[in-house]
Design a protein around this motif. Structure first.
Motif, PDB file in Angstrom:
ATOM      1  N   MET A 195      30.292 -41.793  12.964  1.00  0.00           N
ATOM      2  CA  MET A 195      30.077 -42.620  13.924  1.00  0.00           C
ATOM      3  C   MET A 195      28.019 -42.601  14.021  1.00  0.00           C
ATOM      4  O   MET A 195      27.796 -43.700  13.925  1.00  0.00           O
ATOM      5  N   LEU A 196      27.755 -41.282  13.882  1.00  0.00           N
ATOM      6  CA  LEU A 196      26.146 -41.233  13.703  1.00  0.00           C
ATOM      7  C   LEU A 196      25.651 -42.166  12.579  1.00  0.00           C
ATOM      8  O   LEU A 196      24.557 -42.813  12.613  1.00  0.00           O
ATOM      9  N   ASN A 197      26.325 -41.955  11.306  1.00  0.00           N
ATOM     10  CA  ASN A 197      25.761 -42.844  10.253  1.00  0.00           C
ATOM     11  C   ASN A 197      25.847 -44.249  10.511  1.00  0.00           C
ATOM     12  O   ASN A 197      25.143 -44.963  10.005  1.00  0.00           O
ATOM     13  N   THR A 198      27.146 -44.476  11.270  1.00  0.00           N
ATOM     14  CA  THR A 198      27.149 -45.829  11.407  1.00  0.00           C
ATOM     15  C   THR A 198      26.198 -46.583  12.276  1.00  0.00           C
ATOM     16  O   THR A 198      25.517 -47.679  12.375  1.00  0.00           O
ATOM     17  N   LEU A 199      25.917 -45.881  13.354  1.00  0.00           N
ATOM     18  CA  LEU A 199      24.799 -46.207  14.174  1.00  0.00           C
ATOM     19  C   LEU A 199      23.277 -46.180  13.377  1.00  0.00           C
ATOM     20  O   LEU A 199      22.655 -47.607  13.733  1.00  0.00           O
ATOM     21  N   LYS A 200      23.038 -45.638  12.502  1.00  0.00           N
ATOM     22  CA  LYS A 200      21.843 -45.587  11.646  1.00  0.00           C
ATOM     23  C   LYS A 200      22.108 -46.748  10.812  1.00  0.00           C
ATOM     24  O   LYS A 200      20.881 -47.550  10.811  1.00  0.00           O
ATOM     25  N   GLN A 201      23.245 -46.911  10.282  1.00  0.00           N
ATOM     26  CA  GLN A 201      23.123 -47.872   9.275  1.00  0.00           C
ATOM     27  C   GLN A 201      23.042 -49.226  10.001  1.00  0.00           C
ATOM     28  O   GLN A 201      22.589 -50.249   9.222  1.00  0.00           O
ATOM     29  N   ASN A 202      23.470 -49.612  11.155  1.00  0.00           N
ATOM     30  CA  ASN A 202      23.313 -50.856  11.863  1.00  0.00           C
ATOM     31  C   ASN A 202      22.299 -50.986  12.717  1.00  0.00           C
ATOM     32  O   ASN A 202      22.208 -51.677  13.529  1.00  0.00           O
ATOM     33  N   GLU A 203      21.029 -49.841  12.506  1.00  0.00           N
ATOM     34  CA  GLU A 203      20.019 -49.800  13.377  1.00  0.00           C
ATOM     35  C   GLU A 203      20.112 -49.850  15.089  1.00  0.00           C
ATOM     36  O   GLU A 203      19.509 -50.646  15.518  1.00  0.00           O
ATOM     37  N   LEU A 204      21.266 -49.250  15.477  1.00  0.00           N
ATOM     38  CA  LEU A 204      21.529 -48.883  16.840  1.00  0.00           C
ATOM     39  C   LEU A 204      21.055 -47.271  17.012  1.00  0.00           C
ATOM     40  O   LEU A 204      21.746 -46.597  16.949  1.00  0.00           O
ATOM     41  N   LYS A 205      19.684 -47.555  17.704  1.00  0.00           N
ATOM     42  CA  LYS A 205      19.231 -46.229  17.996  1.00  0.00           C
ATOM     43  C   LYS A 205      19.290 -46.151  19.692  1.00  0.00           C
ATOM     44  O   LYS A 205      18.891 -46.957  20.556  1.00  0.00           O
ATOM     45  N   ARG A 206      19.111 -44.818  20.073  1.00  0.00           N
ATOM     46  CA  ARG A 206      19.171 -44.319  21.338  1.00  0.00           C
ATOM     47  C   ARG A 206      19.981 -44.921  22.213  1.00  0.00           C
ATOM     48  O   ARG A 206      19.667 -45.472  23.342  1.00  0.00           O
ATOM     49  N   THR A 207      21.435 -45.080  21.916  1.00  0.00           N
ATOM     50  CA  THR A 207      22.246 -45.499  22.810  1.00  0.00           C
ATOM     51  C   THR A 207      23.024 -44.528  23.455  1.00  0.00           C
ATOM     52  O   THR A 207      23.039 -43.326  22.948  1.00  0.00           O
ATOM     53  N   GLY A 208      23.979 -44.683  24.332  1.00  0.00           N
ATOM     54  CA  GLY A 208      25.099 -43.646  24.897  1.00  0.00           C
ATOM     55  C   GLY A 208      26.080 -43.401  23.807  1.00  0.00           C
ATOM     56  O   GLY A 208      26.252 -42.180  23.992  1.00  0.00           O
TER      57      GLY A 208
END
Length: 325
Positions: free
Chosen positions: A260-273
């Motif tokens: 999940m953390l890798n997916t957030l980084k790959q899709n440039e979704l940062k500092r989310t809940g």
């Protein structure tokens, strides 16, 4: 004269060796390590492994056939043909060699032999936004991109030889809102599994504690079959908890939270809940594995040692084994 001369013939051994196409694997993106439903802004890890059998005839003057070029093929939706992006080739290697003098000024170039490798391992980022429709239009949510890797070799003898190709994978383009919804569902599922493991952990602790209390009594009686069953059950629970928490299995909670953390980084979704909760979950998994699991496993070992030191228990165990025989 010819009637008196024996006819002569020379024989030659002809060895034919089949040269197969390179074996190609598209290792990343993969469904086990990556979410394959991504936004158009995603940057996915791309890893291609291409290996060719190097034919060695044993004669130094014979050429050795090896991998020549590696490329990525893709198509969008139901397009009839795949398009390609070159990943590695002799010409690309030569360009890097010729540009070395400008990249490293003042460093003399020594005479060298350029060797073409039998295998390639290519690792880089794949920018999804660079993949287009055949008409040049950008990708949109609901588009499906099919990826596969391919490679050829230096075989100039076999006509119409097919390139080696990997299996295909599909990447689905979704909106940012749908991605966040998917990650929230995944996180809720992991949270439910973590809560169940907490319950299993408490059950295992209770079973072991009951056995230890019985063993710690003065003139303790041997454990009965229920006590022995409880110890075996507690051990099974611990093994299952450890496997689901932090094993090498891609379905473990730790692996899925990291995914999940890798997916957030790959899709440039940062500092989310979602990112904050996934990090909290990883910390809880590490705490359980390093503290509580070790503690209950130590208690299990201690209970086993107490059983072994109890002469009444040993006699009962031997009697049970005799009855089984």
């Amino acid at each position: 004269l010819h009637e008196t001369v024996l006819p002569a013939s020379n024989g030659y051994d002809l060895r034919l060796m089949r040269d197969p196409s390179p074996v190609v694997q598209l290792e990343r993106p993969s469904s086990s390590k990556d979410f394959l439903a991504v936004t158009v802004d995603a940057k996915l890890p791309l890893q291609i492994r291409a290996e060719d059998v190097v034919i060695d005839t044993g004669r130094p003057d014979d050429p050795k056939i090896s991998t020549r070029s590696v490329w990525l093929e893709y198509r969008v939706n139901d397009e009839p043909t795949f398009r390609s992006q070159m990943m590695a080739s002799p010409s690309m290697s030569m360009v890097r060699l010729l540009s070395a003098s400008t990249q490293y000024p003042g460093v003399p170039l020594e005479p060298m032999e350029v060797r073409i490798p039998a295998s390639y391992l290519i690792s880089r980022l794949l920018q999804v936004s660079q993949l287009k429709h055949a008409d040049g239009n950008a990708l949109q949510p609901k588009d499906v991109v099919t990826l596969r890797a391919a490679a050829d070799d230096f075989d100039n003898v076999t006509f119409f030889k097919e390139a080696g190709r990997s299996t295909e994978i599909e990447i689905r383009i979704i909106s940012r809102e749908e991605l966040e919804l998917n990650l929230n569902k995944e996180q809720n599922d992991l949270q439910d599994k973590l809560m169940k493991l907490h319950r299993d952990q408490r059950e295992a602790i209770r079973k072991v504690q009951n056995v230890q209390d019985k063993l710690n009594k003065k003139d303790a009686e041997p454990l009965d079959n229920k006590d022995l069953t409880d110890l075996d059950r507690a051990k099974e629970l611990q093994e299952e908890i450890r496997r689901q928490l932090a094993s090498q299995d891609q379905e473990s909670i730790q692996a899925r939270a990291q995914k999940m953390l890798n997916t957030l980084k790959q899709n440039e979704l940062k500092r989310t809940g979602v990112e904050r909760r996934a990090k909290q979950m990883l910390r809880e998994v590490q705490r359980l594995a390093s503290e509580e699991l070790r503690q209950i496993e130590s208690q299990l070992d201690q209970a086993r040692r107490q059983m072994d030191r109890n002469p009444k228990q040993n006699a009962q165990t031997e009697q049970a084994k005799a009855l089984e025989r």
